[in-house]
Structure formats: C-alpha cells, structure tokens
Scaffold this active site. Structure first.
Site, PDB file in Angstrom:
ATOM      1  CE  LYS A 100      -3.487   2.042   2.096  1.00  0.00           C
ATOM      2  NZ  LYS A 100      -3.142   2.958   3.493  1.00  0.00           N
ATOM      3  N   GLY A 161      -7.720   9.628   9.564  1.00  0.00           N
ATOM      4  CA  GLY A 161      -7.981   9.681  11.170  1.00  0.00           C
ATOM      5  C   GLY A 161      -8.970  10.824  11.608  1.00  0.00           C
ATOM      6  N   GLY A 188     -10.724   8.434   6.183  1.00  0.00           N
ATOM      7  CA  GLY A 188     -11.728   9.264   6.601  1.00  0.00           C
ATOM      8  C   GLY A 188     -12.982   8.868   7.138  1.00  0.00           C
ATOM      9  CG  ASN A 209      -6.212   1.251  11.896  1.00  0.00           C
ATOM     10  OD1 ASN A 209      -4.918   1.371  11.766  1.00  0.00           O
ATOM     11  ND2 ASN A 209      -6.441   1.398  12.937  1.00  0.00           N
ATOM     12  CB  THR A 210      -8.566   6.299  13.082  1.00  0.00           C
ATOM     13  OG1 THR A 210      -7.278   6.301  12.594  1.00  0.00           O
ATOM     14  CG2 THR A 210      -8.933   7.065  14.208  1.00  0.00           C
TER      15      THR A 210
END
Lengths: 257, 73
Positions: A100, A161, A188, A209-210
């Site tokens: 990535k 994030g 996002g 992720n976040t």
C-alpha cells in the site's frame, strides 16, 4: 452475495472491509476487532524491529499471514526514495508482493503527494509489485495511476483519522467512472453510515483503521462496520430509487371509499 | 568490532554472519528484512553474509499500522 468476490491482480478477496492494525490497546484487542470485522486483508506498517526487548511480541503471532492477507504500507514516508525503500524492505520480509503505497505530502493533512505517488508507483510496478496507491479523490490522478499499471486505486474520503466521512461524493463517483479497476475508499470514515455510503456510491471496498480502533468499543464498531459494508454493497447492487421532490403513494387509490 | 544496528552502536564478534546476529537477538529470521549499508540482504544469503567493522545494519519487521497517523512521530 457469497459469490460477490473482489479480485485484484488475480488475487481473490473475501471481504470488502479492509482494516488497519494500528492504534489498538494491545494485540489481543487488535485480533478480536479484526475477527469481528470479518476482514481478510490487514494493513501493517514497516518499522525497525525491537532489538532491546527479546521478549517483545510480534503482531504476526496474533494476525497470522496464513489466515490474513498482509498488506504492508509505506505510512510515514514523505519522499519517493523513502517510499521505495520501505516498499522494497516490506517485500524482502517475504510475505507478499503487495504494497500500500503512501507518499505523504503534508504533515497537517496527511494528504498524498500525488506527483511523488505516481513516480514511486511507476518504479514499483516495473519491479513487479502489486501497488495499492493511497491517492486523493482526484479522477485524473487515478487515471494516471491506472495508466502506469496500478490495478487498483485507493482514494481518500477525508483526511486520515479525521472521521469526517465522504467529503466529496461527486468526485468519488466521477473517479469510479473514470477508471476500470477496483476502487477502495481509504481514510476518513468516521462511523458505519460513512462506510455504507461509500459502498452505495459504488466503491469496491473500504479500508479503515481509526474509525474502529478509536471507537469506545472497538470490537463492537468492527462488527458494525462489517454489516455497514455488507448493507451498502447490497444496496448498491439492488439499485436505489431515484430521489423525487414530491410524494408518490405506495398504496393504490383504487378500492377507496 | 563495532556495527550500527537499528541506529545504535553494537559490539559483535569479528566476521559474524547476519543469520548469527539475528539468532543472537532472538529474532525469527523469516519475519524480518535486513538492510546492510542501505542494500537489502537476500534472505537466502543471511548465513553467508558476514558483517564488517562499521557496517550499518537495519532489521525491519511489521508492526501495527493502518494509516500514516499511527506513526509516532
């Protein structure tokens, strides 16, 4: 929906929700959240191994490469040279040819440096990498990435994030029309509805992720995201009704008193 | 002799191989990549690659991370 697979560069992906492994409390929580998400792809960062603590545990003891497809990223790289170095090291670790690719342009927004991204992607594609480029929601850049051999593009929905959700749905839609490769919305997403929306717009998958790791209950949020991505995908395939300003009765007038 | 390992000075025995260094550190070789003076060492040559005084060695692996914001900078 069970045969609704996503294929990129000849690799079959079972899930359309992909997750990162950062920001969790510990490896147990990471493992449980990823299990709950149903994701079969996880992103990992490439860093110096801890050489001072011999007992330090390894993420891969919890997230086995036998079970999950490991997608190393070049997070934290601000130059083409750094991104290339990290990508090559990731491949040398012997887990996969996938990378990535992130070439970050600015510390405050973490927006991609798209000129650097295209340059680095070009080199890595030539070296045989399967490049997953983290890019802006810019259709022209996406086309350039496909032109140079990327078999997937990963536009952001909002800054990494930030949890702002999809800031420019129209650009994303144009981008999806502009390229003939899978589009994975990356970064996002804040909550389940954001993920569902991305899928309803026609994204092939969502990476986050976040939104999961930062939730009060990460494992519960991971499960919510799994259903959101499913629901969004199914709604996209089912085809939504057009928006109209005025009402259309659902019940027939015929037979009324 | 002295090498720089992951940015820190370290004393190792003369002519120690990359494989022996990893074993000394208690690191499973199959999970890491090794860079020697900015060049990646092919993992098939870990045993045959000897270190020299002043070498700069980086041992790299995978950690939790999803996004650039996970970076502890």
């Amino acid at each position: 929906m069970s045969d609704d697979r996503l294929t990129i560069a000849g690799i079959d992906f079972r899930s359309r929700l992909w997750v990162g492994t950062g920001k969790y409390k510990d490896f147990i929580e990471t493992q449980k959240a990823i299990e709950a998400s149903g994701a079969d792809v996880v992103t990992v960062a490439v860093r110096r191994v801890n050489i001072t603590d011999r007992k330090s545990e390894n993420l891969l003891d919890y997230i086995s490469p036998k079970t999950y497809k490991i997608l190393p990223n070049t997070a934290g790289c601000y130059t083409v040279e750094d991104a290339l170095r990290y990508a090559r090291l990731a491949r040398a670790a012997g887990i996969s040819d996938m990378v990535k690719l992130e070439v970050i342009g600015d510390e405050k927004t973490l927006f991609p440096d798209t000129a650097g991204l295209i340059e680095a992607a070009k080199i890595l594609v030539k070296e045989g990498f399967i490049v997953f480029p983290y890019t802006n929601d810019d259709p022209i850049v996406a086309k350039r990435l496909v032109d140079i051999g990327c078999q997937v593009v990963m536009p952001l929905a909002a800054p990494i994030g930030s949890g702002l959700g999809i800031r420019n749905p129209y650009n994303l839609k144009i981008l999806m029309e502009a390229v003939n490769v899978p589009v994975i919305v990356d970064a996002g997403v804040g909550t389940a509805s954001d993920a569902a929306l991305a899928m309803e717009y026609g994204a092939d998958a969502v990476l986050m992720n976040t939104a999961i790791a930062g939730a009060k209950e990460p494992i519960l949020m991971a499960e919510a995201m799994k259903y959101a991505v499913w629901a969004g995908r199914m709604a996209y395939k089912a085809g939504r009704i057009p928006r109209k300003l005025y009402a259309t009765a659902s019940s027939p007038i015929e037979g009324m008193l | 002799m002295r090498i720089t390992l992951n940015g820190e000075a370290r004393e190792v025995t003369e002519g120690q191989s990359v494989a022996a260094l990893l074993a000394d550190l208690g690191i499973q070789a199959e999970r890491v990549a090794v860079e020697l003076n900015l060049k990646i060492v092919d993992r098939r040559t870990f045993t045959g690659t000897s270190l020299r005084d002043g070498d700069r060695v980086e041992v790299i692996g995978f950690i939790g991370g999803g996004r650039s914001d996970d970076d502890e900078r």
